[in-house]
Design a protein around this motif. Structure first.
Motif, PDB file in Angstrom:
ATOM      1  N   ASN A 321      50.774  44.207  24.321  1.00  0.00           N
ATOM      2  CA  ASN A 321      51.185  42.904  23.791  1.00  0.00           C
ATOM      3  C   ASN A 321      51.830  42.051  24.875  1.00  0.00           C
ATOM      4  OD1 ASN A 321      50.889  43.553  20.691  1.00  0.00           O
ATOM      5  ND2 ASN A 321      52.058  45.267  21.578  1.00  0.00           N
ATOM      6  N   PRO A 322      51.030  41.664  25.874  1.00  0.00           N
ATOM      7  CA  PRO A 322      51.626  40.978  27.035  1.00  0.00           C
ATOM      8  C   PRO A 322      52.353  39.682  26.647  1.00  0.00           C
ATOM      9  CG  PRO A 322      49.218  40.884  27.085  1.00  0.00           C
ATOM     10  CD  PRO A 322      49.570  41.848  26.006  1.00  0.00           C
ATOM     11  N   GLU A 323      51.851  38.966  25.650  1.00  0.00           N
ATOM     12  CA  GLU A 323      52.514  37.709  25.304  1.00  0.00           C
ATOM     13  C   GLU A 323      53.878  37.944  24.686  1.00  0.00           C
ATOM     14  OE1 GLU A 323      50.262  34.866  23.102  1.00  0.00           O
ATOM     15  OE2 GLU A 323      48.569  35.014  24.480  1.00  0.00           O
ATOM     16  N   LEU A 324      53.920  38.916  23.771  1.00  0.00           N
ATOM     17  CA  LEU A 324      55.213  39.264  23.174  1.00  0.00           C
ATOM     18  C   LEU A 324      56.182  39.742  24.253  1.00  0.00           C
ATOM     19  CD1 LEU A 324      54.505  41.199  19.829  1.00  0.00           C
ATOM     20  CD2 LEU A 324      55.585  38.951  20.114  1.00  0.00           C
ATOM     21  N   ALA A 325      55.676  40.564  25.150  1.00  0.00           N
ATOM     22  CA  ALA A 325      56.534  41.105  26.206  1.00  0.00           C
ATOM     23  C   ALA A 325      57.075  39.989  27.090  1.00  0.00           C
ATOM     24  CB  ALA A 325      55.776  42.126  27.037  1.00  0.00           C
ATOM     25  N   ALA A 326      56.205  39.015  27.378  1.00  0.00           N
ATOM     26  CA  ALA A 326      56.657  37.891  28.198  1.00  0.00           C
ATOM     27  C   ALA A 326      57.745  37.105  27.472  1.00  0.00           C
ATOM     28  CB  ALA A 326      55.476  36.980  28.530  1.00  0.00           C
ATOM     29  N   GLU A 327      57.567  36.955  26.171  1.00  0.00           N
ATOM     30  CA  GLU A 327      58.544  36.214  25.399  1.00  0.00           C
ATOM     31  C   GLU A 327      59.887  36.952  25.388  1.00  0.00           C
ATOM     32  OE1 GLU A 327      56.957  34.763  21.662  1.00  0.00           O
ATOM     33  OE2 GLU A 327      59.002  34.529  20.889  1.00  0.00           O
ATOM     34  N   LEU A 328      59.820  38.254  25.210  1.00  0.00           N
ATOM     35  CA  LEU A 328      61.051  39.051  25.205  1.00  0.00           C
ATOM     36  C   LEU A 328      61.735  38.989  26.567  1.00  0.00           C
ATOM     37  CD1 LEU A 328      63.032  41.050  23.924  1.00  0.00           C
ATOM     38  CD2 LEU A 328      61.377  42.885  24.346  1.00  0.00           C
ATOM     39  N   THR A 329      60.933  39.112  27.604  1.00  0.00           N
ATOM     40  CA  THR A 329      61.490  39.079  28.957  1.00  0.00           C
ATOM     41  C   THR A 329      62.151  37.729  29.245  1.00  0.00           C
ATOM     42  OG1 THR A 329      59.754  40.585  29.649  1.00  0.00           O
ATOM     43  CG2 THR A 329      60.940  39.447  31.393  1.00  0.00           C
ATOM     44  N   ALA A 330      61.475  36.664  28.832  1.00  0.00           N
ATOM     45  CA  ALA A 330      62.040  35.332  29.060  1.00  0.00           C
ATOM     46  C   ALA A 330      63.351  35.167  28.295  1.00  0.00           C
ATOM     47  CB  ALA A 330      61.048  34.254  28.627  1.00  0.00           C
ATOM     48  N   GLY A 331      63.384  35.700  27.084  1.00  0.00           N
ATOM     49  CA  GLY A 331      64.614  35.610  26.290  1.00  0.00           C
ATOM     50  C   GLY A 331      65.765  36.301  26.992  1.00  0.00           C
ATOM     51  N   ILE A 332      65.516  37.524  27.418  1.00  0.00           N
ATOM     52  CA  ILE A 332      66.578  38.308  28.058  1.00  0.00           C
ATOM     53  C   ILE A 332      67.032  37.668  29.360  1.00  0.00           C
ATOM     54  CG2 ILE A 332      67.075  40.529  29.142  1.00  0.00           C
ATOM     55  CD1 ILE A 332      65.011  41.694  27.079  1.00  0.00           C
ATOM     56  N   ALA A 333      66.098  37.035  30.060  1.00  0.00           N
ATOM     57  CA  ALA A 333      66.441  36.392  31.331  1.00  0.00           C
ATOM     58  C   ALA A 333      67.180  35.075  31.117  1.00  0.00           C
ATOM     59  CB  ALA A 333      65.179  36.156  32.138  1.00  0.00           C
ATOM     60  N   LEU A 334      67.333  34.673  29.871  1.00  0.00           N
ATOM     61  CA  LEU A 334      67.989  33.395  29.542  1.00  0.00           C
ATOM     62  C   LEU A 334      67.257  32.231  30.188  1.00  0.00           C
ATOM     63  CD1 LEU A 334      71.770  34.305  30.068  1.00  0.00           C
ATOM     64  CD2 LEU A 334      70.417  34.505  27.966  1.00  0.00           C
ATOM     65  N   SER A 335      65.947  32.412  30.405  1.00  0.00           N
ATOM     66  CA  SER A 335      65.262  31.359  31.156  1.00  0.00           C
ATOM     67  C   SER A 335      64.721  30.277  30.235  1.00  0.00           C
ATOM     68  CB  SER A 335      64.141  31.957  32.007  1.00  0.00           C
ATOM     69  OG  SER A 335      63.182  32.551  31.167  1.00  0.00           O
ATOM     70  N   ALA A 336      64.814  29.067  30.704  1.00  0.00           N
ATOM     71  CA  ALA A 336      64.205  27.918  30.031  1.00  0.00           C
ATOM     72  C   ALA A 336      63.136  27.376  30.979  1.00  0.00           C
ATOM     73  CB  ALA A 336      65.254  26.860  29.758  1.00  0.00           C
ATOM     74  N   PRO A 337      62.091  26.763  30.452  1.00  0.00           N
ATOM     75  CA  PRO A 337      61.059  26.213  31.342  1.00  0.00           C
ATOM     76  C   PRO A 337      61.671  25.230  32.344  1.00  0.00           C
ATOM     77  CG  PRO A 337      60.346  26.110  29.036  1.00  0.00           C
ATOM     78  CD  PRO A 337      61.775  26.534  29.032  1.00  0.00           C
ATOM     79  N   THR A 338      61.287  25.339  33.594  1.00  0.00           N
ATOM     80  CA  THR A 338      61.848  24.420  34.590  1.00  0.00           C
ATOM     81  C   THR A 338      61.383  22.986  34.335  1.00  0.00           C
ATOM     82  OG1 THR A 338      60.023  25.084  36.018  1.00  0.00           O
ATOM     83  CG2 THR A 338      62.166  26.079  36.466  1.00  0.00           C
ATOM     84  N   ASP A 339      60.202  22.862  33.710  1.00  0.00           N
ATOM     85  CA  ASP A 339      59.700  21.510  33.420  1.00  0.00           C
ATOM     86  C   ASP A 339      59.946  21.139  31.954  1.00  0.00           C
ATOM     87  OD1 ASP A 339      58.053  23.380  32.345  1.00  0.00           O
ATOM     88  OD2 ASP A 339      56.196  22.275  32.771  1.00  0.00           O
ATOM     89  N   LEU A 340      61.100  21.573  31.447  1.00  0.00           N
ATOM     90  CA  LEU A 340      61.375  21.344  30.030  1.00  0.00           C
ATOM     91  C   LEU A 340      61.293  19.866  29.663  1.00  0.00           C
ATOM     92  CD1 LEU A 340      62.153  22.754  27.391  1.00  0.00           C
ATOM     93  CD2 LEU A 340      64.545  22.665  28.094  1.00  0.00           C
ATOM     94  N   SER A 341      61.675  19.011  30.617  1.00  0.00           N
ATOM     95  CA  SER A 341      61.659  17.575  30.343  1.00  0.00           C
ATOM     96  C   SER A 341      60.266  17.102  29.939  1.00  0.00           C
ATOM     97  CB  SER A 341      62.155  16.799  31.568  1.00  0.00           C
ATOM     98  OG  SER A 341      62.326  15.438  31.248  1.00  0.00           O
ATOM     99  N   SER A 342      59.257  17.686  30.569  1.00  0.00           N
ATOM    100  CA  SER A 342      57.901  17.228  30.256  1.00  0.00           C
ATOM    101  C   SER A 342      57.481  17.619  28.843  1.00  0.00           C
ATOM    102  CB  SER A 342      56.912  17.786  31.284  1.00  0.00           C
ATOM    103  OG  SER A 342      56.821  19.188  31.120  1.00  0.00           O
ATOM    104  N   ALA A 343      58.189  18.571  28.259  1.00  0.00           N
ATOM    105  CA  ALA A 343      57.873  18.977  26.885  1.00  0.00           C
ATOM    106  C   ALA A 343      58.481  18.023  25.859  1.00  0.00           C
ATOM    107  CB  ALA A 343      58.387  20.401  26.637  1.00  0.00           C
ATOM    108  N   ILE A 344      59.372  17.147  26.326  1.00  0.00           N
ATOM    109  CA  ILE A 344      60.058  16.225  25.413  1.00  0.00           C
ATOM    110  C   ILE A 344      59.476  14.826  25.599  1.00  0.00           C
ATOM    111  CG2 ILE A 344      62.294  15.278  24.706  1.00  0.00           C
ATOM    112  CD1 ILE A 344      63.564  17.729  26.224  1.00  0.00           C
ATOM    113  N   PRO A 345      58.784  14.303  24.590  1.00  0.00           N
ATOM    114  CA  PRO A 345      58.162  12.977  24.738  1.00  0.00           C
ATOM    115  C   PRO A 345      59.219  11.902  24.997  1.00  0.00           C
ATOM    116  CG  PRO A 345      57.583  14.009  22.613  1.00  0.00           C
ATOM    117  CD  PRO A 345      58.613  14.872  23.250  1.00  0.00           C
ATOM    118  N   GLU A 346      58.838  10.891  25.731  1.00  0.00           N
ATOM    119  CA  GLU A 346      59.750   9.753  25.930  1.00  0.00           C
ATOM    120  C   GLU A 346      59.865   8.963  24.631  1.00  0.00           C
ATOM    121  OE1 GLU A 346      58.674   7.378  29.267  1.00  0.00           O
ATOM    122  OE2 GLU A 346      58.613   9.091  30.643  1.00  0.00           O
TER     123      GLU A 346
END
Lengths: 658, 658
Positions: A321-346
């Motif tokens: 389950n690589p996608e689930l694992a990636a999600e879990l890993t990202a959660g534990i790493a406290l990481s947020a997307p570096t380009d989070l701004s681009s995910a938020i419409p103007e």
């Protein structure tokens, strides 16, 4: 279960607590001695843990809510083989040790929560339990069970008297957290006196009324403790479990046992006789027998096997389950997307709404980019507007829900959010009116102290609240939050600054952020680019309007008053600069060069405007500055009327600058 | 009881609420409509009151804990004949009206408490009940009964979910307050949703577990309500009473009744049909029928007779018991002896102890001069040291006791203290560790907003707490209290300043005072006269060491850091002045002349030292100043080690001044 060795280990844990507390002449003997058998069963038998992997994802979480009994934790962590050396136990409460007076998250392996302020740990445990339920629902598959742990907490009479615990207990009962086991160290004693002086409640009846299962046992009976914990672990009936353990406080020091004198360090003067009574050698302080060492060494081996087996399951799961694992890993790493701004419409150029509404748009966009994000509200989703539209509601039947209905339990919400954040699998945010931040301040402080990235969404800022009046108009609350170390307080001045504020909160990993949002509509500051506003909010302070020609005057503002500063600058003319200051803390962390660029020392004509207490602005204003604010409580009337009545207007800025 | 008229009055009260809320398009319809029958029984039948003497000492006190339902109160106060005119009802939530969004003490006759922040009113009612019990025990004689009233409060689901209410409920049950009747508006709805989304508890079982009597009734059945209240009033069995009234929220507006949409102002758009359904005339808004007017006019006459009869009893009692009468009068007048200082012995020149210990001496001396003074502690009398040695302990069996054992219930303590202060017969103070002021902040804010003179005794200030570590070291708490409007925060620098601080608190009549006291010993500043230090604490800031010759440098300090400023001045030499600043708020209230005398504008070399967050000092420091403080969390180690580690030393002041 080897009760002979565990009984011995219990007495040796008593000895470690007595010796450590005697050495520094401070601390609390009552719980470490009164709960020694409970500790022996938990760490010697019932808890699943691996001392060499204290963050094992599937460990049982243990929270000592009665944090003053910290030597309980340090003794058992040491005996169990965690990286808490005997040297550290000897340095209890000394500068630089990992054995501080009260347990601190991050400081000590095996310490799951910063506790001491009473009742908080109960809420933290509820948060851990919720996180555990959701982790199991989210990540386990038909083939692989990655999460099936329990959460165990010890609380005392003090915790049970605290409202924060009672809020969390009500929430847990209603939320079906049957993976939670609360052990109530019921010793009939509080710090000041026998508990009967202040406490009359029927604990079993109380817990039953809150949808919990309750059982009362002898807290010194190893077999009874083990049986109760085992049964609680095995009973998956949708009800949290409380084990009311009747104990003798400070058991082992006859002179103080069973009385309020046993609570603190007072019994330390009797320890020579006490140590003899417990069969501890006179000549060796901090004594641990070979039998105990051998027992826990064997237990550690066993734990390692269980851990390795789990690790194999985890690896197989991750491969499948690589996608689930990636999600879990990202959660534990406290990481947020570096380009989070681009995910938020103007926001559209003609957008004019409250920043709470902008926040709704932003958090929903962020939530799409960060599936680990949960949010909740203290019965105010309709007002705080942080509801995740596709998120579903967390409940017994739907642990995957991302919206948590905390009920009208702000302090409980704060402590539960801390628990979720301590667990570190999900990112958590909670919302209420800013005025009620006061109710949960005890938990906010602990999030800041513990460096956990909880996000608080506080709406209905200042007198813009209007007709609800001064009880609901937080004029001092922003300032009161700004003084908490390691808490970022962001009060954005328009919708794009709001986007920047959420990005800042999500990308922060070492502490909490409070977002301060308006109830009333405020305009977009379209004269500044979207990027500048979003970036500016993250910097904490930035030039929102640059002077033309020579700089003569600096206007500073935050939040809903940015509009007045901008309008005033337009009226005042060329030499006027506007500095938007949504976050003092982030601005203060910028380099001196940037600060000088934004607020050049040479320019002493400075005016601030903020609809709240002015005291903290003087650091930026200097002797010649002027502060426009509200140094009093508000008024019940329509918001625009109150703003005018209290002099928070463009005109006031213009007059001050003349 | 005339149920025909009262049923009609209930619908007219619904009409007033609908019309007022519709007029301002804000407010909460749910409770005024859902509790209309309860209001009719209380104000039309069950409560003892005299609208022309709203402070009648023997009135029943009524607290609307669910303060958002303020139109309930304003409607019934208007109908009952209080000085709340129809014009004021029409001006609901407008600038300058006495009908603010949430009820505010002092603003409106008949409003007994500032409520709105949920749960607070429950605590206030408990405080009123305690005050009533003590007043009866203290002032009634075998011949004359001056006090035999009851306290009635209405709370909603929101209040019941709040920890502050649960703390107060536990205290009330344990304290035998059977003069307290809590009506639980149980409508199964909260603001956001049906209560079942967040609430699962069995209320009857819960209250029973807390030593209360509980009964469940139909909250729209006038006879059932009257019977339940009558029975609760008549049953003196040492248990507080809860009446669980099952109601339909927003009853009268079918489109929203019984749902969360009925909670706020949303139903106002349906009121035309609703008014018709209730039999209210289409053409006359704010309608009150002649029958209702006649009923309440007659009730008022009856009340007046009861009041007059009581007044005769009171007069006879006062004549027979002049000392008791004087004590009662002094209590109500909030008066403290003008020469209170003379009642407090001077400390010996070699006295060196913690200011919490000095506080113990002072409060015991003050208590002798002020028999109306009560004090309490949240299970920390042994540490906060405010126990009145000859005061006795308040309990069911000893309502004359002056020491209140609140239990580990800080927020409940705050709300209960407010209730006692609202009642205004006794002067109240409460104590805990300063770090836990956070837990009760919601109540402190309301005391400040309500202008009631509660005294908070917060000990274990700053990092002097030592080994207990950062969870217990309040580095930011003094600042966080300073930003609350109308709260005086006094952090005395030695034992005599502590005496001055208590005098200031006792002589203040228009707001609360927080006294910030040390755990650790600090020296007496004997170079300043006793009078100067006591007077200086009351002024808030004063010259503790005058420069010799030309003034070059001003050192400012508060609390335990005054000693470092004084020592540094000695080392720095002639031109250095030390300003002791125990209370910013009091100093800010001094005239400009005095402020200039103490802090001459021309002198810009200024240094402050305080073991806490520095932000609020900049107002006094100016651009060229330097702030020595602790802008971070503390450390677990012996207090003196922590002070040194964090740079709070004489040496730091000397270096900064060089």
């Amino acid at each position: 279960m080897n009760t002979t060795v565990l009984a011995k280990a219990a007495n040796e844990a008593r000895g470690l607590a007595m010796d450590a507390i005697h050495a520094c002449n401070s601390g609390h003997l009552g719980l470490p001695l009164g709960c020694a058998e409970i500790g022996a069963v938990l760490f010697g038998e019932a808890l699943r843990y691996n001392p060499d992997a204290p963050k094992w994802l599937n460990r049982d979480r243990f929270v000592l809510s009665a944090g003053h009994g910290s030597m309980f934790l340090y003794s058992w962590l040491h005996l169990s083989g965690y990286a808490v050396s005997l040297e550290e136990v000897k340095n209890f409460r000394q500068l630089g040790s990992i054995t501080p007076g009260h347990p601190e998250f991050h400081e000590t392996p095996g310490v799951e929560a910063t506790t001491g302020p009473l009742g908080q740990g109960v809420g933290n445990a509820v948060g851990y339990a919720l996180s555990g339920k959701r982790a199991a629902a989210k990540f386990n598959t038909a083939e692989h069970v990655v999460f099936d742990h329990h959460v165990v907490a010890i609380m005392g009479d003090g915790c049970l008297q605290e409202g924060v615990a009672k809020e969390a207990i009500a929430f847990a009962g209603h939320s079906g957290l049957d993976n939670l086991i609360l052990i109530y160290d019921s010793n009939n004693v509080t710090l000041d006196a026998m508990a009967e002086i202040t406490q009359g409640e029927d604990a079993e009846e109380y817990f039953h009324s809150q949808c919990w299962d309750a059982v009362t046992i002898d807290g010194h009976d190893l077999a009874a403790i083990a049986e109760a914990v085992e049964k609680a672990k095995a009973t998956q009936n949708g009800r949290p479990k409380v084990i009311i353990a009747k104990t003798v406080i400070a058991k082992g020091i006859p002179e103080v046992a069973g009385t309020s004198k046993g609570h603190g360090e007072g019994g330390a003067k009797f320890i020579e006789a006490a140590r003899a009574g417990l069969g501890l050698p006179k000549e060796e302080l901090f004594f641990v027998s070979e039998e105990t060492k051998a027992y826990f060494a064997a237990k550690k081996e066993e734990s390692k096997k269980a851990f390795d087996a789990w690790q194999a399951t985890y690896d197989a799961w991750a491969a499948a389950n690589p996608e689930l694992a990636a999600e879990l890993t990202a959660g534990i790493a406290l990481s947020a997307p570096t380009d989070l701004s681009s995910a938020i419409p103007e926001f559209a150029a003609d957008y004019k709404d409250a920043t709470r509404s902008a926040g709704s748009t932003v958090i929903n966009a962020v939530a799409k980019a960060m599936p680990q994000l949960l949010t909740g509200s203290a019965d105010l989703f309709g007002s705080t507007k942080n509801y995740l539209k596709d998120g579903g509601d967390y409940s017994t039947g739907n642990p995957l829900g991302r919206n948590i209905w905390f009920g009208i339990r702000e302090h409980g919400m704060g402590a539960i959010c801390n628990g979720i954040a301590y667990d570190g699998i999900f990112r958590v945010s909670g919302a209420t009116f800013l005025a009620f931040a006061d109710y949960m301040r005890g938990s906010i402080r602990l999030a800041a102290l513990s460096h956990i990235p909880v996000t608080y969404i506080f709406t209905h800022d200042s007198v813009g609240v209007g007709e609800d009046g001064p009880t609901h108009q937080p004029v001092e609350t922003v300032s009161s939050l700004r003084v908490i170390p390691n808490l970022d307080v962001i009060r954005p001045g328009d919708a794009e600054e709001t986007a920047g504020a959420f990005i800042a909160a999500m990308q922060r990993t070492d502490g909490p952020t409070a977002l301060i949002l308006t109830r009333q509509a405020i305009p977009l500051q379209t004269s500044v680019s979207v990027a500048e506003r979003r970036d500016g909010a993250q910097r904490g302070g930035y030039i929102a309007r640059k002077e033309k020609g020579e700089l003569t005057t600096i206007l500073m503002a935050s939040g809903s008053e940015l509009q007045y500063a901008m309008d005033a600058a337009d009226q005042l003319g060329d030499g006027v600069r506007v500095v938007s200051m949504p976050c003092f803390e982030r601005f203060d962390r910028q380099g001196a060069d940037y600060q000088e660029e934004v607020l050049p020392k040479a320019v002493t004509k400075r005016i601030s405007i903020e609809a709240g207490i002015t005291g903290l602005w003087w650091k930026y204003l200097g002797t010649d500055g002027k502060a426009i604010g509200i140094d009093r409580f508000g008024l019940s009337a329509p918001g625009n009327v109150v703003f005018k009545e209290l002099g928070i207007t463009t005109e006031a800025v213009v007059n001050a600058a003349k």
